[in-house]
Design a protein around this motif. Structure first.
Motif, PDB file in Angstrom:
ATOM      1  N   UNK A 334       0.843  -1.186   0.000  1.00 19.33           N
ATOM      2  CA  UNK A 334       0.000   0.000   0.000  1.00 19.33           C
ATOM      3  C   UNK A 334       0.881   1.239   0.000  1.00 19.33           C
ATOM      4  N   UNK A 335       0.360   2.299  -0.625  1.00 21.79           N
ATOM      5  CA  UNK A 335       1.095   3.560  -0.649  1.00 21.79           C
ATOM      6  C   UNK A 335       0.127   4.721  -0.823  1.00 21.79           C
ATOM      7  N   UNK A 336       0.557   5.876  -0.357  1.00 23.84           N
ATOM      8  CA  UNK A 336      -0.181   7.089  -0.667  1.00 23.84           C
ATOM      9  C   UNK A 336      -0.052   7.372  -2.150  1.00 23.84           C
ATOM     10  N   UNK A 337      -1.095   7.911  -2.753  1.00 28.82           N
ATOM     11  CA  UNK A 337      -1.041   8.322  -4.148  1.00 28.82           C
ATOM     12  C   UNK A 337      -1.422   9.792  -4.236  1.00 28.82           C
ATOM     13  N   UNK A 338      -0.783  10.517  -5.137  1.00 26.47           N
ATOM     14  CA  UNK A 338      -1.077  11.942  -5.270  1.00 26.47           C
ATOM     15  C   UNK A 338      -0.007  12.799  -4.637  1.00 26.47           C
ATOM     16  N   UNK A 339      -0.255  14.102  -4.613  1.00 23.06           N
ATOM     17  CA  UNK A 339       0.758  15.065  -4.187  1.00 23.06           C
ATOM     18  C   UNK A 339       1.135  15.013  -2.731  1.00 23.06           C
ATOM     19  N   UNK A 340       0.243  14.498  -1.891  1.00 21.89           N
ATOM     20  CA  UNK A 340       0.586  14.330  -0.492  1.00 21.89           C
ATOM     21  C   UNK A 340      -0.134  15.269   0.449  1.00 21.89           C
ATOM     22  N   UNK A 341       0.227  15.157   1.749  1.00 20.65           N
ATOM     23  CA  UNK A 341      -0.338  15.983   2.808  1.00 20.65           C
ATOM     24  C   UNK A 341      -1.846  15.762   2.961  1.00 20.65           C
ATOM     25  N   UNK A 342      -2.270  14.515   2.747  1.00 18.54           N
ATOM     26  CA  UNK A 342      -3.681  14.167   2.767  1.00 18.54           C
ATOM     27  C   UNK A 342      -3.995  13.318   1.560  1.00 18.54           C
ATOM     28  N   UNK A 343      -5.289  13.097   1.308  1.00 17.17           N
ATOM     29  CA  UNK A 343      -5.683  12.393   0.098  1.00 17.17           C
ATOM     30  C   UNK A 343      -5.841  10.909   0.270  1.00 17.17           C
ATOM     31  N   UNK A 344      -5.476  10.161  -0.765  1.00 17.68           N
ATOM     32  CA  UNK A 344      -5.813   8.724  -0.850  1.00 17.68           C
ATOM     33  C   UNK A 344      -4.607   7.813  -0.704  1.00 17.68           C
ATOM     34  N   UNK A 345      -4.910   6.591  -0.287  1.00 18.16           N
ATOM     35  CA  UNK A 345      -3.963   5.478  -0.257  1.00 18.16           C
ATOM     36  C   UNK A 345      -4.501   4.410  -1.199  1.00 18.16           C
ATOM     37  N   UNK A 346      -3.611   3.761  -1.935  1.00 18.34           N
ATOM     38  CA  UNK A 346      -4.003   2.616  -2.749  1.00 18.34           C
ATOM     39  C   UNK A 346      -3.412   1.363  -2.115  1.00 18.34           C
ATOM     40  N   UNK A 347      -4.215   0.292  -2.139  1.00 17.46           N
ATOM     41  CA  UNK A 347      -3.762  -0.986  -1.579  1.00 17.46           C
ATOM     42  C   UNK A 347      -4.004  -2.079  -2.607  1.00 17.46           C
ATOM     43  N   UNK A 348      -2.981  -2.851  -2.915  1.00 18.96           N
ATOM     44  CA  UNK A 348      -3.099  -3.989  -3.831  1.00 18.96           C
ATOM     45  C   UNK A 348      -3.561  -5.193  -3.022  1.00 18.96           C
TER      46      UNK A 348
END
Length: 388
Positions: A334-348
């Motif tokens: 799993x990792x954060x996706x996008x510019x950061x400082x909030x937002x979404x995480x994707x998990x395989x």
């Protein structure tokens, strides 16, 4: 959360009819995106690997007989915004309508004869989640206006034009990733993009065939200081590249030598993230070309998150908790996706475990006192296209 493009199209058409008393002439959709891997590498001339979401922004348009543009959004249906040629200077239109006005300005600035238009916008792309809702808006409007007025704007040229609208007109210093993904992605594939040359390859990403899913965890964390921090990261990379004597950090070939050259520990961390993240993108692409190995891909995703957390320092408590909990609950990575400082995480994840993993994250958030997250499964979808 609905990603049904038909319902979004219907809402855009109904909004257009309510606002303008007629049916639209052209309707286009453009998707949000998830970046599978390759964060903050785009403005360093590096590599990225996004895929398009099924969630789209839809632009319904019709021509007017005068050089005047009126835009209405379902987010503000009672507040249409109108601008003319005289009011098209960068900064003249603010707020959500600036993204549409920026496209008109960028097209005209590039020499395209963009006539007046009425524009209605509807969207299923979550706003403020790091899934590029702004790029989806820009690319939907760009496709619709180019189609409506018969403009010769090759698909390969459209991402840079939309990026110019966001950089110069809106004033957001983004790289080329978001607009490229929204326009150039293909269903069932991830887009391997060289952000220096704009060369792209559609890399098969057969999740369903392998019993896998990408679970999106919208942490609902408010973006904290994202504009200033984004600009600071970009400035740090430019400073480090200058000190290392390379055009961009993409050109660093010996990481250890580069790190030993730099005296500033902060710059060393920033360089280490960008260089290793580029390598992770290349490793991911190589892995996908030879077949989807969830263990290998999961390890690369998790390593990317650790690098963003420790070296680039762009994560926050919510995304760190989401990534760690997803892995503990059975995600391959799993990792954060996008510019950061909030937002979404994707998990395989194994598809059968997505519900269980989502519930585990929700329970962890409740225990930590965080706002409840929203989860959904993302399938690699098509880029911008005409609906009607």
């Amino acid at each position: 959360m609905s990603g049904d493009v038909v319902s979004t199209r219907d809402r855009a058409g109904a909004l257009f009819a309510a606002a303008f008393g007629e049916a639209p002439a052209v309707v286009w959709a453009a998707p949000g995106r998830v970046n599978l891997i390759g964060e903050h590498t785009d403005y360093n001339d590096g590599f990225v690997l996004p895929f398009a979401l099924p969630h789209t922004t839809v632009a319904a348009v019709a021509a007017t007989g005068t050089p005047e543009w009126t835009v209405v959004s379902e987010l503000a249906p009672d507040a249409p915004v109108t601008f003319t040629e005289a009011g098209l200077a960068p900064g003249a239109v603010e707020g959500w309508a600036a993204y549409a006005a920026g496209i008109v300005w960028a097209l005209r600035d590039a020499g395209h004869a963009v006539g007046g238009a009425r524009i209605a916008l509807a969207s299923d792309v979550p706003i403020g989640a790091g899934l590029s809702s702004s790029a989806a808006l820009e690319c939907a409007v760009l496709g619709a206006l180019a189609d409506l007025h018969g403009l010769d704007v090759p698909t390969a040229d459209r991402p840079a034009l939309a990026r110019r609208a966001e950089n110069v007109y809106v004033g957001a210093p983004t790289g080329i990733l978001d607009q490229s993904a929204s326009i150039r992605c293909a269903e069932g594939h991830a887009l391997f993009l060289d952000c220096r040359t704009y060369e792209a390859e559609q890399v098969p990403f057969p999740l369903a065939d392998n019993g896998l899913s990408v679970l999106i965890i919208d942490t609902r964390a408010p973006h904290r200081h994202v504009d200033g921090e984004y600009a600071a990261r970009r400035a740090s990379c430019e400073e480090a590249a200058a000190l290392l004597g390379v055009p961009a950090l993409r050109d660093v070939t010996d990481l250890n030598a580069a790190l030993s050259t730099l005296d500033d520990e902060l710059l060393r961390r920033r360089v280490r993230h960008v260089v290793t993240e580029n390598t992770r993108v290349l490793d991911t692409v190589a892995s996908l070309r030879s077949g989807l190995d969830p263990v290998r891909l999961g390890a690369l995703l998790s390593a990317s998150h650790a690098s963003m957390r420790d070296d680039y320092e762009i994560t926050v408590g919510e995304v760190d908790l989401a990534a760690a909990t997803a892995e503990k609950a059975g995600a391959h990575g799993a990792r954060m996706t996008g510019g950061g400082f909030g937002g979404c995480v994707i998990a395989l994840c194994e598809t059968e475990k997505t519900g269980e993993i989502g519930e585990a994250v929700a329970e962890a958030f409740a225990a930590a006192g965080y706002t409840a997250p929203v989860t959904f499964v993302a399938t690699p979808s098509a880029g911008a296209h005409r609906l009607a």
